[in-house]
Scaffold this active site. Structure first.
Site, PDB file in Angstrom:
ATOM      1  N   GLU A 489     -38.617  11.279 -19.637  1.00 36.51           N
ATOM      2  CA  GLU A 489     -38.406  11.318 -21.100  1.00 36.51           C
ATOM      3  C   GLU A 489     -37.517  12.451 -21.624  1.00 36.51           C
ATOM      4  O   GLU A 489     -37.731  12.942 -22.735  1.00 36.51           O
ATOM      5  CB  GLU A 489     -39.765  11.346 -21.842  1.00 36.51           C
ATOM      6  CG  GLU A 489     -40.695  10.220 -21.450  1.00 36.51           C
ATOM      7  CD  GLU A 489     -42.036  10.206 -22.206  1.00 36.51           C
ATOM      8  OE1 GLU A 489     -42.144  10.864 -23.251  1.00 36.51           O
ATOM      9  OE2 GLU A 489     -42.967   9.521 -21.734  1.00 36.51           O
ATOM     10  N   CYS A 521     -45.818  22.178 -38.283  1.00 36.91           N
ATOM     11  CA  CYS A 521     -45.493  21.147 -39.265  1.00 36.91           C
ATOM     12  C   CYS A 521     -45.003  19.903 -38.548  1.00 36.91           C
ATOM     13  O   CYS A 521     -44.489  19.992 -37.439  1.00 36.91           O
ATOM     14  CB  CYS A 521     -44.378  21.628 -40.179  1.00 36.91           C
ATOM     15  SG  CYS A 521     -44.814  23.092 -41.100  1.00 36.91           S
ATOM     16  N   CYS A 648     -54.994   9.965 -26.149  1.00 37.51           N
ATOM     17  CA  CYS A 648     -55.122  11.414 -26.013  1.00 37.51           C
ATOM     18  C   CYS A 648     -56.507  11.977 -26.275  1.00 37.51           C
ATOM     19  O   CYS A 648     -56.832  13.030 -25.784  1.00 37.51           O
ATOM     20  CB  CYS A 648     -54.189  12.115 -26.968  1.00 37.51           C
ATOM     21  SG  CYS A 648     -52.494  12.021 -26.463  1.00 37.51           S
ATOM     22  N   HIS A 699     -52.862  21.211 -21.549  1.00 35.53           N
ATOM     23  CA  HIS A 699     -52.671  22.192 -22.634  1.00 35.53           C
ATOM     24  C   HIS A 699     -52.778  23.617 -22.118  1.00 35.53           C
ATOM     25  O   HIS A 699     -52.432  24.555 -22.813  1.00 35.53           O
ATOM     26  CB  HIS A 699     -53.701  21.957 -23.736  1.00 35.53           C
ATOM     27  CG  HIS A 699     -53.644  20.563 -24.282  1.00 35.53           C
ATOM     28  ND1 HIS A 699     -54.410  19.535 -23.761  1.00 35.53           N
ATOM     29  CD2 HIS A 699     -52.898  20.008 -25.255  1.00 35.53           C
ATOM     30  CE1 HIS A 699     -54.122  18.423 -24.402  1.00 35.53           C
ATOM     31  NE2 HIS A 699     -53.217  18.675 -25.310  1.00 35.53           N
TER      32      HIS A 699
END
Ligand code: GLN
Ligand code: ZN
Length: 762
Positions: A489, A521, A648, A699
């Protein structure tokens, strides 16, 4: 006269000033004082933007999150944050992010407060923590300072606070004790707070209780009654606000609570207004949230006035007007958008424009429509242009949606038959390994994309660079020994934007930023029209990747429900219809990939769970159309094409049955952070197809050990037969670097080999 007000204004700044200031401060490149000055300047700017309103919100600003501010104001700071060295702002950011600016990376880090979604929006708040020993105390200094600042600037302000019952509702009991046991203590602090506001000469306080749109047990309803009866004595006038949904069986309660006014979100509770007017005692004001605070379309002002005029005639001065909810959820100012197509731009309203609409409506009610005739005429013209635009309506797309039948979303054969064909074809080992799609997005990759977008790099040079990235990624995966490969990707900035940009019906802003959490954001794309797929989007890249290897290459797509849930959507047709249009568009891409010889296709539905309605009674309806859309997207392929999907969020035990109905051959899900707790769901519900429970948390930079992966997979194998298990990370690897990815995947593959050898032997 009609009174105008606002529930809250975006905090981040029209150029994301707050974001950049925060990030500088966290890096130690900005002083605390400079940060606070910047925050004060932003507030002043925001008040100026709202100056025409009768009541301007204060206290809606936050450096990070308003729920965290509330926890600090109520003295509810978990001890792991408060006891470390540093001043208040250090503890505040520690609670938000797990570390403050003064912590050096290696030492005093603590676990940040948990973050979760604010009702059904894409804003995330820091979850308050409670236990049976929690005691509250008032620290209203920051709120009072903001009020002082606004008063010095001569604004007539209405402080905004989160109501006590919603505050408790949003928090989490850490020791399993009943949160409502804390209500009395909490109310005594709220009483002090309201008393302090009264002493500060405040006339109106906006107190948010969006919990009123949720399904409440008797205990929670009683808590609301108790709270407001108790607070009534010490308070200035209270405007109780609800938003994001209907009151339903809480309607009578909301009308009867002893406050001075009630705010209703009429974009969702339109049907309830007449009833509320009947129930509401005649001394209370009624605030109607008539302008959608969560979407970016202009309001049809004439239609709104047709409806409002008789209400105004009846309520007179008791009528207040506002946006439906805080404008936190929309971008600041449309004037910044210089590149947006002029026609589409004419249909939009951001925060500043929405407040002008409120002003206009109030003027029309007070002084007659003639007094604002030109503005109303202009509004009608754009509303009509949008309704009739050929760019919005494509007859062929609508016709195709109408033709969707069950057969279109049904595979040729059921899973237990097609799996035989697929096993024959792919010849994969037991516990096959794969990844979720993206590989590290290095600085160079981002720079190449930026250079291409901004015209510094030719299309052919860009393609060449991306091909090289793909080749590197394929070679690395082969060297590691993964079973099913991906192209990595590199060409994608964002999983929704990338596809949206190539579909008709989507528009993109330059500055349409909305706060997601803290300094983060997002810039949601806008679906303005019927969605159409006109040319293949991914085949060239995936085919190229497949040409480099004899291992199966997995094609990567974003699913229709995720495309929908992460965009601003049309308000002129049901979400379900827009979702089916997206489904047909992505289906075309699935079939194009299949035709190009790609035999494994993954359709990501990262945000499927995010679309769940607030009330459980409405879940089935949503899941029905969401699953139907996925099936239309995925299930047109032949038996020997294998469909994967990825999700997720770890909490979906309660929707497992719907996930099974999607009928993907393989689902990869996040489980490692919950220590495979998710798999408990499989004790009750026998998931019929294949599943790849994420074996490590992407993460975190930590490298998972072989043993930890084996242990997790053995847990999985107790519930799901080994021949239906896959081994993969939790999510995409784009935020990690290669030095983390390689050893982690190496361990993952070693674990898989161990497991398959053990299974064959045993
Ligand atoms: N295929 C996407 C990736 O790997 C999935 C991202 C996601 O689930 N959020 O990045
Ligand atoms: Zn994911």
């Amino acid at each position: 006269m009609v009174t105008t007000h606002n529930l809250g204004f975006p905090r981040i700044g029209s150029n994301r000033e707050l974001k950049f200031a925060l990030e500088k401060y966290w890096k130690g490149a900005l002083s605390e004082q400079a940060l606070l000055e910047m925050a004060a300047a932003l507030r002043a700017q925001h008040w100026q933007d709202q100056a025409a309103l009768d009541w301007i919100p204060a206290g809606d600003f936050s450096l990070y999150d308003h729920v965290l501010d509330t926890s600090f104001m109520l003295g509810n700071i978990p001890s792991r944050f408060g006891t470390l060295p540093g001043n208040e702002i250090d503890s505040y950011f520690r609670a938000a992010r797990g570390r403050s600016v003064s912590d050096n990376a290696a030492c005093s880090c603590v676990n940040a407060g948990e973050m979760t979604k604010w009702f059904d929006t894409n804003y995330h708040y820091i979850v308050p923590e409670f236990d049976k020993n929690t005691r509250f105390s008032l620290h209203a200094g920051h709120l009072l300072e903001q009020i002082q600042q606004a008063k010095q600037l001569n604004y007539q302000i209405k402080p905004v606070i989160l109501g006590p019952v919603t505050y408790l509702w949003l928090g989490k009991s850490k020791d399993g004790s009943d949160k409502l046991e804390l209500l009395d203590d909490l109310l005594s602090v709220y009483a002090q707070l309201l008393h302090a506001l009264k002493n500060a000469d405040i006339q109106w306080v906006q107190i948010d209780e969006p919990v009123l749109v949720m399904e409440l047990t008797q205990e929670w309803k009683h808590a609301l009654r108790k709270a407001y009866y108790q607070l009534q004595a010490t308070s200035p006038n209270l405007l109780l606000t609800t938003y994001f949904g209907q009151l339903q069986d809480n309607l009578q309660l909301a009308c009867e609570l002893p406050v001075s006014g009630l705010h209703l979100d009429t974009t969702t509770a339109y049907d309830e207004v007449a009833k509320v007017i009947d129930w509401l005692p005649s001394h209370k004001i009624l605030s109607l949230g008539v302008v959608n605070g969560r979407n970016i379309w202009k309001t049809d002002l004439t239609k709104t006035l047709d409806w409002l005029e008789p209400i105004h005639a009846r309520l007179q001065d008791r009528l207040w007007l506002a946006p439906s909810c805080s404008l936190l959820h929309v971008p600041v100012n449309l004037d910044s958008e210089q590149k947006l197509d002029a026609e589409i731009r004419s249909w939009l309203a951001f925060a500043v424009q929405k407040l002008s609409e409120i002003e206009l409506l109030a003027n029309a009610l007070d002084h007659g429509r003639d007094s604002v005739a030109t503005a109303l005429w202009e509004n009608s013209a754009v509303v009509t242009s949008r309704r009739q635009s050929k760019r919005v309506h494509q007859a062929a797309v609508k016709a195709r949606v109408l033709e969707i039948d069950d057969a279109l979303g049904t595979r040729q054969s059921p899973y237990h038959q097609r799996t035989i064909v697929q096993r024959q074809k792919f010849q994969l080992p037991l516990f096959p390994t794969t990844t979720i799609g993206s590989f590290p997005q290095t600085q160079e990759i981002r720079q190449t994309r930026r250079d291409f977008r901004e015209g510094r790099l030719s299309e052919s040079a860009y393609r060449q660079a991306m091909r090289e990235e793909i080749e590197t990624c394929v070679r690395e995966q082969e060297a590691l020994g993964l079973d099913v490969l991906v192209h990595g990707e590199p060409e994608r900035n964002d999983m929704v934007e990338y596809f949206g940009e190539q579909l008709a019906g989507y528009a993109f802003t330059q500055f349409g930023w909305v706060q997601s959490y803290g300094s983060r954001c997002v810039k949601p794309p806008i679906i303005y029209g019927d969605v159409l797929h006109s040319q293949a989007i991914t085949t060239e890249w995936i085919q190229y990747a497949q040409s480099l290897t004899s291992k199966p290459m997995k094609g990567m797509l974003t699913g229709p429900v995720t495309m929908l849930n992460w965009s601003f959507v049309r308000d002129d047709q049901p979400r379900a219809d827009t979702c089916l249009q997206l489904a047909l568009a992505i289906r075309d891409e699935v079939l194009a990939l299949e035709k190009a010889g790609i035999r494994i296709i993954q359709i990501d539905e990262a945000a499927l769970r995010e679309g769940l309605p607030l009330r459980k009674s409405q879940w089935n309806d949503y899941l029905d159309w969401a699953v139907r859309a996925f099936r239309v997207t995925a299930n047109g392929v032949s038996d020997e094409t294998q469909i994967h999907t990825h999700m997720c969020y770890s909490e979906f035990n309660d929707i497992m049955e719907a996930i099974a109905r999607m009928d993907a051959d393989v689902i990869t899900i996040e489980t490692s952070r919950s220590d495979m707790e998710l798999l408990d769901a499989f004790d009750q519900f026998h998931y019929p197809n294949e599943i790849g429970p994420g074996v490590y948390d992407i993460h975190s930079p930590n490298i998972p050990s072989i043993d930890s992966i084996i242990e997790l997979m053995e847990k999985a194998a107790q519930r799901i037969p080994a021949e239906r298990l896959w081994v993969n990370p939790d999510c995409g690897l784009k935020t990690r670097n290669w030095d983390e990815v390689k050893p982690a995947l190496r361990n993952m593959i070693a674990a898989s080999r161990y497991l398959s050898t053990a299974a064959r032997a045993g």
